[in-house]
Scaffold this motif. Sequence first.
Motif, PDB file in Angstrom:
ATOM      1  N   VAL A 292       0.829  -1.208   0.000  1.00  0.00           N
ATOM      2  CA  VAL A 292       0.000   0.000   0.000  1.00  0.00           C
ATOM      3  C   VAL A 292       0.865   1.260   0.000  1.00  0.00           C
ATOM      4  O   VAL A 292       0.510   2.284  -0.584  1.00  0.00           O
ATOM      5  CB  VAL A 292      -0.939   0.015   1.229  1.00  0.00           C
ATOM      6  CG1 VAL A 292      -1.766   1.285   1.265  1.00  0.00           C
ATOM      7  CG2 VAL A 292      -1.825  -1.220   1.223  1.00  0.00           C
ATOM      8  N   LYS A 293       2.022   1.159   0.625  1.00  0.00           N
ATOM      9  CA  LYS A 293       2.890   2.329   0.760  1.00  0.00           C
ATOM     10  C   LYS A 293       3.199   2.921  -0.614  1.00  0.00           C
ATOM     11  O   LYS A 293       2.944   4.111  -0.857  1.00  0.00           O
ATOM     12  CB  LYS A 293       4.183   1.927   1.476  1.00  0.00           C
ATOM     13  CG  LYS A 293       5.006   3.109   1.919  1.00  0.00           C
ATOM     14  CD  LYS A 293       6.266   2.657   2.644  1.00  0.00           C
ATOM     15  CE  LYS A 293       7.103   3.869   3.004  1.00  0.00           C
ATOM     16  NZ  LYS A 293       8.377   3.461   3.622  1.00  0.00           N
TER      17      LYS A 293
ATOM     18  N   ALA B 128      -0.938   6.990  -6.255  1.00  0.00           N
ATOM     19  CA  ALA B 128      -2.377   7.016  -6.561  1.00  0.00           C
ATOM     20  C   ALA B 128      -2.861   8.431  -6.856  1.00  0.00           C
ATOM     21  O   ALA B 128      -2.257   9.416  -6.421  1.00  0.00           O
ATOM     22  CB  ALA B 128      -3.158   6.434  -5.401  1.00  0.00           C
ATOM     23  N   THR B 129      -3.972   8.529  -7.604  1.00  0.00           N
ATOM     24  CA  THR B 129      -4.657   9.812  -7.768  1.00  0.00           C
ATOM     25  C   THR B 129      -5.376  10.119  -6.456  1.00  0.00           C
ATOM     26  O   THR B 129      -5.510   9.243  -5.590  1.00  0.00           O
ATOM     27  CB  THR B 129      -5.721   9.716  -8.885  1.00  0.00           C
ATOM     28  OG1 THR B 129      -6.711   8.771  -8.435  1.00  0.00           O
ATOM     29  CG2 THR B 129      -5.103   9.253 -10.194  1.00  0.00           C
ATOM     30  N   ALA B 130      -5.860  11.339  -6.332  1.00  0.00           N
ATOM     31  CA  ALA B 130      -6.554  11.729  -5.100  1.00  0.00           C
ATOM     32  C   ALA B 130      -7.744  10.809  -4.847  1.00  0.00           C
ATOM     33  O   ALA B 130      -7.980  10.373  -3.718  1.00  0.00           O
ATOM     34  CB  ALA B 130      -7.007  13.183  -5.187  1.00  0.00           C
ATOM     35  N   LEU B 131      -8.474  10.495  -5.905  1.00  0.00           N
ATOM     36  CA  LEU B 131      -9.645   9.624  -5.761  1.00  0.00           C
ATOM     37  C   LEU B 131      -9.246   8.217  -5.322  1.00  0.00           C
ATOM     38  O   LEU B 131      -9.877   7.621  -4.453  1.00  0.00           O
ATOM     39  CB  LEU B 131     -10.395   9.533  -7.098  1.00  0.00           C
ATOM     40  CG  LEU B 131     -11.654  10.377  -7.217  1.00  0.00           C
ATOM     41  CD1 LEU B 131     -12.279  10.200  -8.602  1.00  0.00           C
ATOM     42  CD2 LEU B 131     -12.660   9.974  -6.126  1.00  0.00           C
ATOM     43  N   GLN B 132      -8.190   7.733  -5.938  1.00  0.00           N
ATOM     44  CA  GLN B 132      -7.696   6.395  -5.584  1.00  0.00           C
ATOM     45  C   GLN B 132      -7.189   6.366  -4.145  1.00  0.00           C
ATOM     46  O   GLN B 132      -7.434   5.420  -3.392  1.00  0.00           O
ATOM     47  CB  GLN B 132      -6.576   5.980  -6.548  1.00  0.00           C
ATOM     48  CG  GLN B 132      -7.080   5.600  -7.930  1.00  0.00           C
ATOM     49  CD  GLN B 132      -5.944   5.431  -8.926  1.00  0.00           C
ATOM     50  OE1 GLN B 132      -4.914   6.103  -8.835  1.00  0.00           O
ATOM     51  NE2 GLN B 132      -6.137   4.525  -9.885  1.00  0.00           N
TER      52      GLN B 132
ATOM     53  N   MET C 235      -8.409  -7.525   2.911  1.00  0.00           N
ATOM     54  CA  MET C 235      -7.026  -7.592   2.462  1.00  0.00           C
ATOM     55  C   MET C 235      -6.959  -7.832   0.956  1.00  0.00           C
ATOM     56  O   MET C 235      -6.119  -7.277   0.253  1.00  0.00           O
ATOM     57  CB  MET C 235      -6.291  -8.703   3.217  1.00  0.00           C
ATOM     58  CG  MET C 235      -6.030  -8.371   4.684  1.00  0.00           C
ATOM     59  SD  MET C 235      -4.824  -7.025   4.927  1.00  0.00           S
ATOM     60  CE  MET C 235      -3.295  -7.973   4.920  1.00  0.00           C
ATOM     61  N   GLN C 236      -7.879  -8.651   0.459  1.00  0.00           N
ATOM     62  CA  GLN C 236      -7.923  -8.928  -0.974  1.00  0.00           C
ATOM     63  C   GLN C 236      -8.267  -7.658  -1.750  1.00  0.00           C
ATOM     64  O   GLN C 236      -7.642  -7.342  -2.773  1.00  0.00           O
ATOM     65  CB  GLN C 236      -8.955 -10.048  -1.250  1.00  0.00           C
ATOM     66  CG  GLN C 236      -9.000 -10.522  -2.691  1.00  0.00           C
ATOM     67  CD  GLN C 236      -7.606 -10.955  -3.185  1.00  0.00           C
ATOM     68  OE1 GLN C 236      -6.927 -11.755  -2.530  1.00  0.00           O
ATOM     69  NE2 GLN C 236      -7.147 -10.400  -4.312  1.00  0.00           N
ATOM     70  N   ARG C 237      -9.250  -6.928  -1.200  1.00  0.00           N
ATOM     71  CA  ARG C 237      -9.685  -5.692  -1.858  1.00  0.00           C
ATOM     72  C   ARG C 237      -8.520  -4.706  -1.935  1.00  0.00           C
ATOM     73  O   ARG C 237      -8.276  -4.081  -2.961  1.00  0.00           O
ATOM     74  CB  ARG C 237     -10.843  -5.094  -1.052  1.00  0.00           C
ATOM     75  CG  ARG C 237     -11.769  -4.241  -1.888  1.00  0.00           C
ATOM     76  CD  ARG C 237     -13.134  -4.135  -1.232  1.00  0.00           C
ATOM     77  NE  ARG C 237     -13.230  -2.976  -0.363  1.00  0.00           N
ATOM     78  CZ  ARG C 237     -14.017  -2.903   0.719  1.00  0.00           C
ATOM     79  NH1 ARG C 237     -14.731  -3.941   1.092  1.00  0.00           N
ATOM     80  NH2 ARG C 237     -14.063  -1.806   1.421  1.00  0.00           N
ATOM     81  N   ILE C 238      -7.802  -4.587  -0.816  1.00  0.00           N
ATOM     82  CA  ILE C 238      -6.662  -3.669  -0.767  1.00  0.00           C
ATOM     83  C   ILE C 238      -5.610  -4.082  -1.806  1.00  0.00           C
ATOM     84  O   ILE C 238      -5.078  -3.253  -2.545  1.00  0.00           O
ATOM     85  CB  ILE C 238      -6.055  -3.644   0.654  1.00  0.00           C
ATOM     86  CG1 ILE C 238      -7.042  -2.965   1.616  1.00  0.00           C
ATOM     87  CG2 ILE C 238      -4.711  -2.949   0.676  1.00  0.00           C
ATOM     88  CD1 ILE C 238      -6.725  -3.160   3.079  1.00  0.00           C
TER      89      ILE C 238
ATOM     90  N   CYS D 136      -4.329  -1.838  -4.986  1.00  0.00           N
ATOM     91  CA  CYS D 136      -2.921  -1.487  -5.127  1.00  0.00           C
ATOM     92  C   CYS D 136      -2.397  -1.920  -6.490  1.00  0.00           C
ATOM     93  O   CYS D 136      -1.704  -1.165  -7.179  1.00  0.00           O
ATOM     94  CB  CYS D 136      -2.085  -2.153  -4.033  1.00  0.00           C
ATOM     95  SG  CYS D 136      -2.376  -1.445  -2.425  1.00  0.00           S
ATOM     96  N   GLN D 137      -2.755  -3.134  -6.885  1.00  0.00           N
ATOM     97  CA  GLN D 137      -2.277  -3.648  -8.169  1.00  0.00           C
ATOM     98  C   GLN D 137      -2.748  -2.753  -9.308  1.00  0.00           C
ATOM     99  O   GLN D 137      -1.977  -2.392 -10.190  1.00  0.00           O
ATOM    100  CB  GLN D 137      -2.774  -5.079  -8.373  1.00  0.00           C
ATOM    101  CG  GLN D 137      -1.917  -6.090  -7.618  1.00  0.00           C
ATOM    102  CD  GLN D 137      -2.555  -7.464  -7.554  1.00  0.00           C
ATOM    103  OE1 GLN D 137      -3.724  -7.640  -7.900  1.00  0.00           O
ATOM    104  NE2 GLN D 137      -1.781  -8.440  -7.100  1.00  0.00           N
ATOM    105  N   SER D 138      -4.010  -2.353  -9.240  1.00  0.00           N
ATOM    106  CA  SER D 138      -4.542  -1.554 -10.346  1.00  0.00           C
ATOM    107  C   SER D 138      -3.868  -0.173 -10.385  1.00  0.00           C
ATOM    108  O   SER D 138      -3.615   0.371 -11.444  1.00  0.00           O
ATOM    109  CB  SER D 138      -6.061  -1.439 -10.263  1.00  0.00           C
ATOM    110  OG  SER D 138      -6.433  -0.318  -9.514  1.00  0.00           O
ATOM    111  N   ILE D 139      -3.541   0.363  -9.222  1.00  0.00           N
ATOM    112  CA  ILE D 139      -2.836   1.660  -9.191  1.00  0.00           C
ATOM    113  C   ILE D 139      -1.431   1.499  -9.766  1.00  0.00           C
ATOM    114  O   ILE D 139      -0.994   2.288 -10.613  1.00  0.00           O
ATOM    115  CB  ILE D 139      -2.749   2.213  -7.741  1.00  0.00           C
ATOM    116  CG1 ILE D 139      -4.149   2.597  -7.242  1.00  0.00           C
ATOM    117  CG2 ILE D 139      -1.801   3.401  -7.654  1.00  0.00           C
ATOM    118  CD1 ILE D 139      -4.245   2.799  -5.748  1.00  0.00           C
ATOM    119  N   LEU D 140      -0.740   0.456  -9.311  1.00  0.00           N
ATOM    120  CA  LEU D 140       0.663   0.301  -9.699  1.00  0.00           C
ATOM    121  C   LEU D 140       0.781  -0.096 -11.178  1.00  0.00           C
ATOM    122  O   LEU D 140       1.738   0.285 -11.858  1.00  0.00           O
ATOM    123  CB  LEU D 140       1.353  -0.732  -8.803  1.00  0.00           C
ATOM    124  CG  LEU D 140       1.485  -0.288  -7.333  1.00  0.00           C
ATOM    125  CD1 LEU D 140       1.922  -1.432  -6.443  1.00  0.00           C
ATOM    126  CD2 LEU D 140       2.445   0.889  -7.219  1.00  0.00           C
TER     127      LEU D 140
END
Lengths: 550, 550
Positions: free
Chosen positions: B448-449, B455-459, B536-539, B543-547
Motif C-alpha cells: 500500500v505504501k 495514486a490519484t486523489a480519488l484512488q 485484504m484482498q480488496r486492498i 494497489c495492483q490496479s494503481i501500480l
Amino acid sequence: MTTEKSKKATVSFDSLLRIFTVPEGPDSTLTQIEHALSHNVNEFLNDHIVTEDVPLTDIENDFAHARIPDEPEFVSTHTDHLLNKVVAHSVHTASPHFIGHMTSALPYFLLPLTKVMTALNQNLVKIETSKAFTPLERQVLGMLHHLVYQQCDAFYTPLLHSAEHSLGAFCSGGTIANITALWVARNQALPASRDFPGIAIAGAHAALRYYGYDDLAIIVSERGHYSLKKAADILGIGQNNVITITTDDNNRIDIAEFEHTLTKLKQRNVCVFAAIGIAGTTETGSVDPLPEMAHICRRENIHFHVDAAWGGATLFSNTHRHLLHGIEQADSVTIDAHKQMYIPMGAGVVLFKDPCAMHAIEHHAQYILRAGSKDLGSHTLEGSRSGIAMLVYSSLHILGRAGYELLIDQSINKAKFFADLIEQQQDFELISAPELCLLTYRYRPHQVKDALTQATALQQAALNDTLNELTIFIQKRQRENGRSFVSRTQLTPHNWSRYPIIVLRVVLANPLTTEAILESVLEEQRAIATQATLLMQRIKTMCQSILVQK
Amino acid sequence: MTTEKSKKATVSFDSLLRIFTVPEGPDSTLTQIEHALSHNVNEFLNDHIVTEDVPLTDIENDFAHARIPDEPEFVSTHTDHLLNKVVAHSVHTASPHFIGHMTSALPYFLLPLTKVMTALNQNLVKIETSKAFTPLERQVLGMLHHLVYQQCDAFYTPLLHSAEHSLGAFCSGGTIANITALWVARNQALPASRDFPGIAIAGAHAALRYYGYDDLAIIVSERGHYSLKKAADILGIGQNNVITITTDDNNRIDIAEFEHTLTKLKQRNVCVFAAIGIAGTTETGSVDPLPEMAHICRRENIHFHVDAAWGGATLFSNTHRHLLHGIEQADSVTIDAHKQMYIPMGAGVVLFKDPCAMHAIEHHAQYILRAGSKDLGSHTLEGSRSGIAMLVYSSLHILGRAGYELLIDQSINKAKFFADLIEQQQDFELISAPELCLLTYRYRPHQVKDALTQATALQQAALNDTLNELTIFIQKRQRENGRSFVSRTQLTPHNWSRYPIIVLRVVLANPLTTEAILESVLEEQRAIATQATLLMQRIKTMCQSILVQK
C-alpha cells in the motif's frame, strides 16, 4: 517489608515498579491500620482522632510548604505522619455524637467494597473502560427512578439499557445533580427550531434574542440550597434570576406568593423555565407542597425540579413515603446517595421522568461517546467518573428496601423524640419541628419566655440579638469541647416576626445515635450556657427590665 | 459471621445496627476478597476478570430489573454475585496489555489509603466536616501550583492558608476543572461595574447587552477535548462559540490562523474571553505552542487556559519539563491526578496563577461557607466532596518528585521505543509520533505504501477508506480477543491531505507495560489483519490496479 527496604535515599525504576507490584508487608504500619479498620472502624477512629479542638492555625503549620518533596519517603514513615497529622485532626463524622451535619457512620461492608471499587478503577465515561459497570449504573438509575416515579415494568424494560434513552445520571453530588437538571430545563425551554440551533449551540444571548425574552428565571423558596445560585451563575442565568419566594410558618414555599411572582415575571417578559420544590430543606428539613407546585408548573409549562438531595431516601419507607407526596409529578429529582443512603462521599444522582429529557444535553466525540453508543459520558456533566454506582447497587441489595425503611423510620422517630425532649425543657425552645429527621432549636433561659411575649418589638430584637450571641457561643464551645457536635444556622421564624434568629441544627441520621446521647447533648449545652456568665447576666437584666415595666 | 447469621428473611433494627458496628467475619467472602486484593491485586484481577469479550446485551440481562429488592441479602451471597456478574465483566484497566486509554495500574499503597479515606468520610465542602483535610488540600493545591508556576516561597507562605485567596480547586475530573477555569474567565471578562452587578449576578444576556458585545467566544485547536463544547453549552456561551483552529503537521494549533480568527471575531464584535492551549491532546498527545499563545492572549487581554489534564504530570520530570514550556504563563491550568499521577478515578485539579482569580466565582451561605471562613466550598463548582486530596498528598510524599520523574521518563522513552518499532515494520504506518507517551498508527500492508504515493486523489481516498475499515476491524477484534486493548480515533493528517484516517491509539503510561508486550500487540494486529481476508484482498487489488496504471 520488601517495598520499604528496596527504597534507598535515591529512587530506582526497579524500586518504583515494586510500588506497583509488591503489596505492603503484613507487618507494615499501613497494613496494621487496614486491619484495625477492618476489625473495628469506630474503635480506630475513637482512638486516633483527637477530640479537643486544635486551632486551625496550628494545624496549618503542618501543611505550610508549597514545594513537592523531591525524594521519596518510606510508606511506613509517611503512614505515621498521616496518623499524627491528618487522621488525628480529622473530624469524626461517623461518631453518634456528631449530629450537626448530614454525615453518618457507614455500613461496614462498604469499606472492603470501596477497596474492590478502587482496585478495579473503572472509568464510567465509556463502556471501553467500564463494561459491566455501565449496565450496573443504568440499573441503579432505573431502581431509583422506580423509587420516585413507580412506573410499571413495561415502562422500564425497553428503556433501561436503550442507547437512545436515559433515566438520569450519576454525579459527584447534589450540586452537580441540580445543575444537570437546570441545564436540561434551560435547554428544553429554548430549543432548536427551523431557523435557530437552540441555546446549547448558540448560547444564552442569541437564544433570548431569538425567542424575544428579556431574561430567564428560576423560582425556589427562600430555603433553597445555596448551590442553586451557583447553578444560575454557571448556566449564564445570573444569581439575581433565582427568584426566592417567602415561606410559611412551616418553612414551606408560599403558594400564593409563588403564583403572584409568576404573574409579575410574565409581565416583565421573563421566561421562568424552572421551579424547584424542596423535599427536605438543608436548614429545617421541610418539604414544600409538591402537588400544588407541580400543578402550577404543568399549567405554566415550567420544568418542575425537586431537590430531594437529602430527603429523597424517605421514599424507601412505606410508612413515611407520603411525606414526599407529589414528588412523582416532578420532571426531575436530585437524590444524594451519600446522605441518607449511607454511601461514602461522592454519590449524587439526578433522575428525569421523561427518558428523552437528557437529549437536550447530549454530546458526542470521535474517540469516545460515538453517536449510538451506550457510553454514559454522552449525557453527564462530568467526564471521567468512578464506579461508585457499585456501592449503591450493593447497598440496595444488602439492605434492601426494607432495610432502608427501618433506617429512615428510626431516624424520623428519633427526631420526634428529640423534639419532645426539647419541648419538655423549661430552658430550650424548639424553633422548627421535624418533618423528617432534622430540627432546629435554641437555648433560651426560662425567664426569657415570658419576657419575650411581653416585650416591645425593639426589646424583642435586643433580646433575640443577645440570645443569638449565646447560641453562637454554645455551638462553638460545644464543638471545641469535642464530645458532641451540632451545627447552627440563621432562620427568620414567623413567630418572631421574621427577625433573624440563630438556631442550633441537628440531623439525626446516624443509627448509632441513642436517646441518651441526645439527652447529654442538651445537658452539655445547658452547662455551657451557664459558663457564659456575662451574656447570661445581660439576658437576665433585660428580662427583668421588661417584666418590671409591665 | 455474626452479621450474616443475625439477618433473617425479615430485617430487624438490631440486625441493621450490626451492619454499622460489626465488621465482616474473618472467613466471610468479602474479607477473603479483601485479603486477596491486599496480597496481590494483579493476580486477583487476572483470576477474576473474564478476558473474552462477552456481548454487552448478555451482560445487560444481569441488570434487567428496575425494582429495588425488598428484602435484605446476605453480604456473602451478594459478594459472590458481585464477583460473577460485576468483577468478572469489568475492564482490566490495570493490565499492562491495556494501553488504549489513560488508565493504568495503581501503586499498591493507594488501596489501604483509600480505605482510610473512606473510613474517615470527610466532606471537604467545609472545615466543620474536614478540619485537617482543608489545610492538607490547600497544601496539595499549593504544591501543584508550584509545580506549574514555580513562584518563590515568599509568594506561597502568606497565601497557602489565606481565607481571601485560593490557588485552585480540587474537582472530580478534568471536565469540571476546565469548566471552572472558563467560568472564572467568563465572569472576569464581564465583571461588575458601578452600574452593573456583573454576569455572575445578572446573567449572560444582561451582561452582553450592558457591555455591548454581540457574542462570547472561546478559542481552541481542533484537537481540543470534547468537554470544551459541553463547557460552552453549560456556561451559556453555546457550542458554536467554541471556535476551533486548524492544526499544523504536528497537531499543534496554527498560530497564524489563531491570529486571523481573532481579528475576524473582533470585527464581528465578539468578545473572545478565553483561549485554550493543550498540553497533551487526548488524541495525539501533542503540545500546543504555549509561549506564542500566551503572548497573544496577554496582548489581547484574553484569559489563557492550559488543558494539561493528561500531560501536566510531565512537569515532574526535569528532563522533559521543557516540553510544556510556556505553561507557567497560563492564567489557569487543568491537571488530572487520576491520569499520569496514578491516583484512582475522581481527582482533577484546576490551578490559577492569580490567587485572587477565584473571587469571580465565590459564593457564601448562612449555614456554611460564611464570608471570611476558610471553607473550600466557597469557590468550588461542586459542593460536598471527598478527601481524595489525601491520596495525592500521600503519593507526592511516597513517590516524591523524583519518583514521578522516573515514571514520566520511562513512559516517554517507552513511547519512543514503540514509535521506532512501528517504523521498523514494513506493514505499519506511524501516523503521529509521540511528543509525550501517546502515539497513533495503523496497519498498512507493505504494497500500500508505494500505491498510495502513486495514486490519484480519488484512488487515495478509496484506499484510505478501505484501510479505515481494516483498522476498525483490527481494533474491535483485538478488544474482543481480550489479550490486549488499544483504542482508535479519527484524525485528518496533513500528509494525507487532511483526509479522515482512522488510527490505532496507544497511551503508554502503565509502568508494567514491557517492550515485549508492545511487540506482541503489533504481532497480534498483523495476525488479525490476515484474518480479514476480503478486506485484504480488496486492498491488494486496489494497489495492483494503481501500480499497473503507472
